[in-house]
Enzyme design. Sequence first.
Site, PDB file in Angstrom:
ATOM      1  N   GLU A  28       4.026  14.871  11.879  1.00 22.26           N
ATOM      2  CA  GLU A  28       2.864  13.986  12.015  1.00 22.26           C
ATOM      3  C   GLU A  28       2.445  13.802  13.462  1.00 22.26           C
ATOM      4  O   GLU A  28       1.284  13.527  13.739  1.00 22.26           O
ATOM      5  CB  GLU A  28       3.173  12.629  11.383  1.00 22.26           C
ATOM      6  CG  GLU A  28       1.969  11.713  11.293  1.00 22.26           C
ATOM      7  CD  GLU A  28       2.205  10.484  10.437  1.00 22.26           C
ATOM      8  OE1 GLU A  28       1.750   9.395  10.840  1.00 22.26           O
ATOM      9  OE2 GLU A  28       2.840  10.603   9.375  1.00 22.26           O
ATOM     10  N   ASP A 128       5.538  11.668   8.422  1.00 25.58           N
ATOM     11  CA  ASP A 128       6.360  10.468   8.276  1.00 25.58           C
ATOM     12  C   ASP A 128       6.675  10.178   6.815  1.00 25.58           C
ATOM     13  O   ASP A 128       5.867  10.431   5.916  1.00 25.58           O
ATOM     14  CB  ASP A 128       5.649   9.271   8.904  1.00 25.58           C
ATOM     15  CG  ASP A 128       5.520   9.428  10.413  1.00 25.58           C
ATOM     16  OD1 ASP A 128       6.216  10.288  10.988  1.00 25.58           O
ATOM     17  OD2 ASP A 128       4.707   8.705  11.013  1.00 25.58           O
ATOM     18  N   TYR A 359       8.376   5.190  18.846  1.00 25.55           N
ATOM     19  CA  TYR A 359       7.058   5.122  18.187  1.00 25.55           C
ATOM     20  C   TYR A 359       6.712   3.675  17.847  1.00 25.55           C
ATOM     21  O   TYR A 359       7.477   2.986  17.168  1.00 25.55           O
ATOM     22  CB  TYR A 359       7.093   5.963  16.912  1.00 25.55           C
ATOM     23  CG  TYR A 359       5.763   6.079  16.220  1.00 25.55           C
ATOM     24  CD1 TYR A 359       4.703   6.754  16.824  1.00 25.55           C
ATOM     25  CD2 TYR A 359       5.562   5.536  14.963  1.00 25.55           C
ATOM     26  CE1 TYR A 359       3.478   6.879  16.197  1.00 25.55           C
ATOM     27  CE2 TYR A 359       4.334   5.654  14.314  1.00 25.55           C
ATOM     28  CZ  TYR A 359       3.298   6.332  14.940  1.00 25.55           C
ATOM     29  OH  TYR A 359       2.089   6.444  14.303  1.00 25.55           O
TER      30      TYR A 359
END
Length: 1005
Positions: A28, A128, A359
Amino acid sequence: MRVPVCVHVRMRARETGLYEMKTLVIAEKPSVAQDIVRALTPIAGKFEKHEDHFESETYVVTSAVGHLVEIQAPEKFDVKRGKWSFAHLPVIPPYFDLKPVDKTKTRLNAVVKQAKRKDVSALINACDAGREGELIFRLIEQYAGSQKAGQTVPLGKPVQRLWLQSMTPQAIRDGFDKLRSNQQMQGLADAARSRSEADWLVGINGTRAMTAFNSRDGGFFLTTVGRVQTPTLAVVVVREEQIRKFISRDYWEVHAQFDAIAGSYPGKWFNPAWKKDVEDAEKKADRVWSAAEAQAIVQKVQGAKATVTEEAKPTTQASPLLFDLTSLQREANGKFGFSAKTTLSLAQSLYERHKALTYPRTDSRALPEDYLPVAKDTFNMLADSGMKHLAPHALMALNNGYIKPSKRIFDNAKVSDHFGIIPTLQAPSGLSDAEQKLYDLVVRRFMAVFFPSAEYMVTTRISTAAGHSFKTEGKVLVKPGWLAIYGKEAADEVDDAKEGDKGQNLVAVAAGEQVGVGAVESKPLKTRPPARYSEATLLGAMEGAGKMVDDDELREAMQEKGLGTPATRAAIIEGLINEKYILRDGREMIPTAKAFLLMTLLRGLGVEELSKPELTGEWEYKLSQMEQGKLSREDFMRQIADMTEHIVKKAKEYDRDTIPGDYATLSTPCPTCGGIVKENYRRYACVGKDAAADDTATTGCGFSFGKTPAGRTFEQSEVEQFLRDKKIGPLEGFRSKAGWPFTSEIALKYNEEEKNWKLEFDFGNDKKNEETGEIVDFAGSESLGACPKCGGAVHEHGSNYVCEKAVPTEGQPTPTCNFKSGKIVLQQVVEREQIAKLLSDGKTDLLDKFVSNRTRRAFKAFLAWNAEEDKVVFEFEPRKSKFPPRKTPAKFAAGAKTAAGKTTTKSAKAPAKKAAAKKTAATKTPRKAAVGTLTPSADLAAVIGTEKVARTEVVKKLWDYIKAQGLQDPTNKRAINADAKLKPVFGKDQITMFELAGLIGKHLS
C-alpha cells in the site's frame, strides 16, 4: 522457515529451462514495499532497485501510495448538465467505472505496467490488512484489466493475500508462508466495494437533492451531505442548540478555613446525605440553591468548633496508552493548538521525510506481540541519541528493566491494519519547531507506557461543625513513576489538583483534636452551559460516536469504528469549515446559520437518518455480516438504492411553503410598515404590526427577502444589521448560478413600482459621480489617510476607497486625481484598517483570501503602493523552502574541538585561482550602509527630513513629494521638474525618472 511453493516452482522451472515467471507483490505504501524486500532477500535472493519497483529472480515488489483509483458513475448514467435538478435524480448506476486519482496517476501507471508484464504470472495483495487495503488493491487490479467493446476484461492472473499485523522481517516471512486465497478474502472485498459505492450513492444523491431543493427559488445553493460529515455536523449543532437554550441558575458554595494546632486548612461544605438527581444534572452535593440557606450555614458554623475524621489511602495512575492518530490529534490540539489537519501533516512528514515515526494513520494503540526487541532497540537509540531532554529517561528504563512484555502494550488482538504510533530506530535531525513538538509528544508517550505507574497518597478529611460537614482532599505524589518523563516530580504539579484543596500535604490534626472554624464565606456562582466543541473534543466525539447509538447491535458494530477513520477525520472537519457549515473561532468550533438550516431541512423532510450516527452503525453491522458471508453484496446494495430513492423522493415531493423549525423573530422592524419581521425556512418576512412575537400569522405588508441570497446564508446578527442599516458587507461566500464564488455588498433598495424594499447585490458604481458631475459630500466621513499621489484625504466611497480629489466635491467640482482602490480585490475583502495601513506604511498586512480569476486558486499577498507604476499592486512574501534547513552536524562545525582539545577546521588547500578570488573578495569596497543607517545631506534633508533612512525609503519619499507637488512634466510623464527645494538635489531644472536613483547616492552618507 518453509520456502513458499511459488519459489519451489520457479527453482524447478529454472532447472528445466522451461520459463522464468515472477510474482508481483503490491504493497500500500513504499515503506512497506521496502520492508518486504528486506525480509525476502535472505530467501529469494538479491533485489535490484528500479525507479518504481524492486526485482529479484522470483519477485517484483512495488507499491501504491494509498488510493490510486476511485469510482465514478458511467457517463451514460450521469448527466453533465442539469445534474443539480430533480429531473435527473436519483443517480443509481447498475455498475461503476473507475478513474485515476489525479495526483497519483504516475504511480498508478507504474503499478499497472508491472501487473501487465508478460513474465508476471501471479499477484500478491500486500496492502494493509483491513477493508481499505483490500479496496485499494481490488480497484488497481480491476483498472489494470483491458477494455474491449466497452467491457472490462479482467487481468486474469491468480491473486493471493499477504495478511500482516507486524512488520518485523520474521513476521513478513511467516506471512508469505501463510498466504490467503482470493476466495478467502471475497467477503472483505465485497464489504469494501459496498461501503465505497454506498457512500457515493448517498453522498452524491443526497447533496444533489438538498441542493436542488434549496435552489428552487433561483440561484445556486450548494448543500452538501454525507454519511460521516452530516452526523459530525449534527453533533456540533446539537451542542450549540443546548448552549442557546441554556438558562443559567444561581447557586452558592460555602467555603471555610479551619484552624488546627499545626496550622490551618480549607474545607468546602457538602451534604453527606445527597443522592444523584437523574432529572437534574446541575444538582450536586456541594451546591446550595438559595442565598438565605447559604448564609444560614455561614452564621451557624462561624466561630464553632469542628470534629475531624479522615481517611488516607494509596492510589496509582498508569500512563495513557500509545497514540493512535485521533488521540495524537486531540493531544496536539489541546497542548499546542494544532488543528487535526496540521497534526496529520506533521506526523506524515515525520514518517515520510524524516523516517522518525511509524505510520501515523492508525486506529490502534497497541504493538504486535513480537515487537519487544524493536522496543528495546528504540530505547537504546533514544539513550544514545544526544537528545538531552529524552535520553536520561530512556537510559533509566534500560537500566531498571522497564521494557518487558505487557498485554497493555503488546497485544495482537488490539492491532488492526496498523499498530500504535511510536518512534523508529532513526534519530531525526533538522526538524522544524512544530515537528519537534510532535516528535517529543510521541516519544514521551512511548517511554511512559513502559515506566511504572505514578503513586499517590489521597487523604479525604471531613470536618463537622454545628451539624454541617466540610470536605478537604489532599493528593500527594509519592513516586512520580512515568510522570517523571513529563517533569512532574512534586506534589504541586499533580494533574488533577484543585485550587486550595488538592495537590499538597494537609496539616496534621491530632486524634480527638477539635479545630476552630475561622473565616467562612458564601460564594455566589452560576451554572454554565456545556462548552463548545474544540477540535480535540470533536475528534473525541467522532471517535466515540457509537456511544450515542441506542440499539445494542449497532452500538457493538460501531464500538471500534466511530464516525470516519483516523485518516479521514481531519479532512471531514476541514470540509465542514470550507463548506461554511462550521466556523473555527480560536479553538472553538461554531456552527453557522447554514448548518442550522441543513439540520432543519433534514428534520422537516423526514430524512434525519442522514444526520445520525445510527446510519454508520447500521452499515457497519451489515458490512460485518457480509465479511462473514451472512449477507450478500447484492442485498446490501439493494437496500442502499432504496434508501437513496427515499431521500430523493422526500425532497422532490415536498410541496409546503416552509419547513417546520425553531425560527427567530427579529428585533429590527420592517422598513416598509414598521411591523414584526419573522424568519421561516426560506425567507425573512413581515407579519404585520399587530402580530405577536410568537404568532405564526403572515398577514404583513409583503416585505420579505431570501435567507440565502446566491447560496450564502445570513447569520442572525447580519440580518439585524442589514435591516437596520439597509446595507451590509462586503460579505464573502456567495456563488453565482454557474457555481463560481464571489464577494459583494448587499443593499435594501426601494422599488417604486412595487412600493416596497428589495434585496440587491451592490457591486458599486462609483463612476457615475465622475460622469454626471454629481457632488460627493465627505463631511460625515472619516479620512483613512493621505493619498499617496496628491496628499488629499482618502475616504470610503461606494465599493472603493478613493481620494477626495478623484470625485466631484463642493470644494473641487473637477477631479484632479485618480487614486482608487477596491474594497473587494479578487474576492479579498480589504478592511478600512488595511487601507489605512497601506496609506501610512506603504502596504497592508499579508492578506490570505485572494482568489485568482484564471486558476480559481486562493493566494496570499500584500497590497502595496507602487509609485513608479502609479497604482496599488500585489506584493508577495519571499518564498520559503518547503523544508526547514538541516542542522550542521557537530563534526563539520567550524572551530569544533577535537578530543585533544585542539580546534580543527577544514584544511584542504584551495586552488590558486580560488585563493586569489578569496583575497580579491576580501579587499572589495564595503557594501553600502545597512537599512535605516544612511544620513541625508542638508539639501536632501530639506525635502525628506533629517532622520536616518534606507536608500529605498529615500526614493519613496522623493516620489511622494514629487507627486504631492505635481512636479511630473504634464507633456512627458518620465520627466521631473525641479522646484526650489529639489534643484539643489538634482543640480539642474529637470531630470528623467531614470536618473533619480543615481542622483541621490551623492546625497547619502
